[in-house]
Design an enzyme around this catalytic site. Structure first.
Site, PDB file in Angstrom:
ATOM      1  N   SER A  47      29.072 -30.985  28.796  1.00 13.83           N
ATOM      2  CA  SER A  47      27.918 -30.535  29.566  1.00 13.83           C
ATOM      3  C   SER A  47      27.702 -31.451  30.756  1.00 13.83           C
ATOM      4  O   SER A  47      27.413 -32.646  30.595  1.00 13.83           O
ATOM      5  CB  SER A  47      26.659 -30.532  28.691  1.00 13.83           C
ATOM      6  OG  SER A  47      25.511 -30.340  29.486  1.00 13.83           O
ATOM      7  N   LEU A  82      12.197 -19.461  31.272  1.00 13.56           N
ATOM      8  CA  LEU A  82      13.166 -18.591  31.945  1.00 13.56           C
ATOM      9  C   LEU A  82      14.420 -18.389  31.107  1.00 13.56           C
ATOM     10  O   LEU A  82      15.432 -17.910  31.592  1.00 13.56           O
ATOM     11  CB  LEU A  82      13.524 -19.165  33.323  1.00 13.56           C
ATOM     12  CG  LEU A  82      12.342 -19.324  34.290  1.00 13.56           C
ATOM     13  CD1 LEU A  82      12.816 -19.943  35.614  1.00 13.56           C
ATOM     14  CD2 LEU A  82      11.664 -17.977  34.549  1.00 13.56           C
ATOM     15  N   ASP A 133      14.972 -11.930  25.278  1.00 13.69           N
ATOM     16  CA  ASP A 133      15.718 -12.888  26.089  1.00 13.69           C
ATOM     17  C   ASP A 133      17.217 -12.652  26.001  1.00 13.69           C
ATOM     18  O   ASP A 133      17.927 -12.653  27.013  1.00 13.69           O
ATOM     19  CB  ASP A 133      15.390 -14.313  25.646  1.00 13.69           C
ATOM     20  CG  ASP A 133      13.944 -14.676  25.881  1.00 13.69           C
ATOM     21  OD1 ASP A 133      13.223 -13.888  26.530  1.00 13.69           O
ATOM     22  OD2 ASP A 133      13.525 -15.750  25.412  1.00 13.69           O
ATOM     23  N   TYR A 186       1.885 -20.705  18.684  1.00 11.38           N
ATOM     24  CA  TYR A 186       2.724 -19.508  18.812  1.00 11.38           C
ATOM     25  C   TYR A 186       2.750 -18.737  17.496  1.00 11.38           C
ATOM     26  O   TYR A 186       2.579 -17.512  17.461  1.00 11.38           O
ATOM     27  CB  TYR A 186       4.144 -19.899  19.228  1.00 11.38           C
ATOM     28  CG  TYR A 186       5.111 -18.745  19.291  1.00 11.38           C
ATOM     29  CD1 TYR A 186       5.220 -17.955  20.428  1.00 11.38           C
ATOM     30  CD2 TYR A 186       5.916 -18.425  18.191  1.00 11.38           C
ATOM     31  CE1 TYR A 186       6.112 -16.890  20.485  1.00 11.38           C
ATOM     32  CE2 TYR A 186       6.802 -17.369  18.235  1.00 11.38           C
ATOM     33  CZ  TYR A 186       6.899 -16.604  19.381  1.00 11.38           C
ATOM     34  OH  TYR A 186       7.770 -15.549  19.427  1.00 11.38           O
TER      35      TYR A 186
END
Length: 383
Positions: free
Chosen positions: A71, A126, A173, A222
């Site tokens: 990464s 996002l 998503d 949540y």
């Protein structure tokens, strides 16, 4: 950095690391949800679009069962063996490992090695995690000779996030990252997984406004919201709030306690707003879309109570700009981003002025992106 720039970055880094070009380049986009928030886990409707920010992986197959991913964003390399999958307890590699776990239950996988990088902001709402999952899915499919089915891969990616990573997300998503279409939002029925591409009105642009805040430790909040929607459905005698309309909810309001009623009112109203917004987009009525988007924010703020001061501030500043049709918070809430539909000709002015006003009012540094609707996950063979 634009998409081509990131592609070239991972291809160059791969060649430097392995001494040869990659065999494939996988890409999967992040997303912004235009309207339809906290409806997916009630089997409802959502209207996201894939954005021109993505995770890229340059890769080649290996002859063994190992997966090795460097990464560039985290400055580290993660490795695991497909025959001995064990959670390491967190971090970016768990999304890749989770995809191997979900795919490997149904399909024969081959190892690969690659270099990854992305420009989807992390923790901003996002869907950087879904982008990494779908890019990894594309990589596994390419090296293992697996036919690509966007819906199936989205479901497997959701399974990875639910069952391996441990996040009880809905399907939105992963579905938009897998199946997005250039120039379009995607109306998704989260029960049937039927999708319908919906064009953005001519002369408009979508602007994402990152408040510079992040959700933090709000899993309990949540889960409370999600549980309240389940309780409401149980008390109303339906499988999910998807099966209730606004008129029915109001006529049976006395059957719910005040908090549960507010949570249900958001979900039921949001489903109706989402369908209405899709119809308005299809007839090019940007003003009506904006009105519905504004109503969505008010509902998320007042009934679902998942906004916060900074999100409200940037939404109000966006709504005050003359080029703005409508704006709202986007994502799970408690921090992250807002989204606005604006006149394309004034999008740069909008981004600059809203950013300046937010900085002055709140004292945080926003990041404001004018986004294009991008296609879903893709694979490119490098020749």
């Amino acid at each position: 950095m634009n998409d081509n720039g990131l592609r070239e970055t991972v291809v160059r880094a791969f060649a430097e690391r392995f001494g040869a070009p990659p065999a494939f380049v996988a890409r999967a986009p992040g997303r912004v949800n235009l309207i339809g928030e906290h409806t997916d886990y009630s089997g409802g409707f959502v209207l996201p679009m894939a954005i021109d920010r993505a995770v890229w992986i340059a890769l080649r197959p290996r002859a063994d069962s190992r997966v090795s991913v460097a990464s560039l964003d985290f400055g580290e390399t993660g490795e695991f063996d497909l025959g001995r999958l064990e959670s390491a307890g967190g971090g970016w590699l768990e999304y890749v490992r989770g995809m191997a776990w979900a795919l490997g239950d149904e399909l024969a996988l081959r190892g690969w090695e690659g270099v990854a990088s992305g420009d989807v902001p992390k923790g901003a709402g996002l869907s950087s995690s879904a982008a990494l999952e779908l890019a990894a899915a594309r990589a596994f499919a390419a090296v293992s000779g697996i036919d690509w089915d966007a819906r199936r891969m989205a479901l497997l990616a959701q399974r990875a996030e639910n069952g391996w990573v441990g996040v009880r997300c809905g399907i939105m998503d992963q579905m938009i990252s897998a199946a997005g279409e250039a120039g379009h939002a995607l109306l998704i029925d989260c029960r049937s997984l039927e999708t319908r591409p919906v064009p953005l009105p001519p002369g408009t642009a979508v602007v994402v406004m990152d408040t510079g805040t992040r959700r933090g430790l709000v899993d309990s909040e949540y889960n409370e919201r999600r549980r309240a929607t389940e309780v409401a459905a149980e008390r109303l005698g339906v499988p999910a709030l998807r099966d209730v309309d606004v008129a029915t909810l109001e006529s049976r309001a006395a059957e719910l306690d005040p908090v549960t009623l507010r949570r249900a009112r958001h979900v039921v109203g949001e489903n109706e707003r989402t369908l209405a917004a899709a119809a308005a987009l299809e007839r090019g009525d940007a003003a009506e879309v904006g009105r519905l988007v504004d109503l969505s924010h008010a509902s998320l703020r007042d009934d679902f109570q998942v906004s916060r001061r900074e999100l409200d501030a940037i939404v109000e500043l966006a709504q005050a700009h003359p080029a703005c049709f409508g704006a709202r918070m986007t994502g799970a809430g408690f921090g992250g981003c807002a989204v606005a539909l604006v006149e394309r000709s004034a999008a740069d002015d909008f981004a600059r002025k809203v950013g300046d006003a937010y900085r002055a009012a709140v004292g945080l540094e926003p990041r404001v992106y004018v986004c294009a609707a991008a296609p879903g996950a893709s694979i490119e063979e490098v020749r």
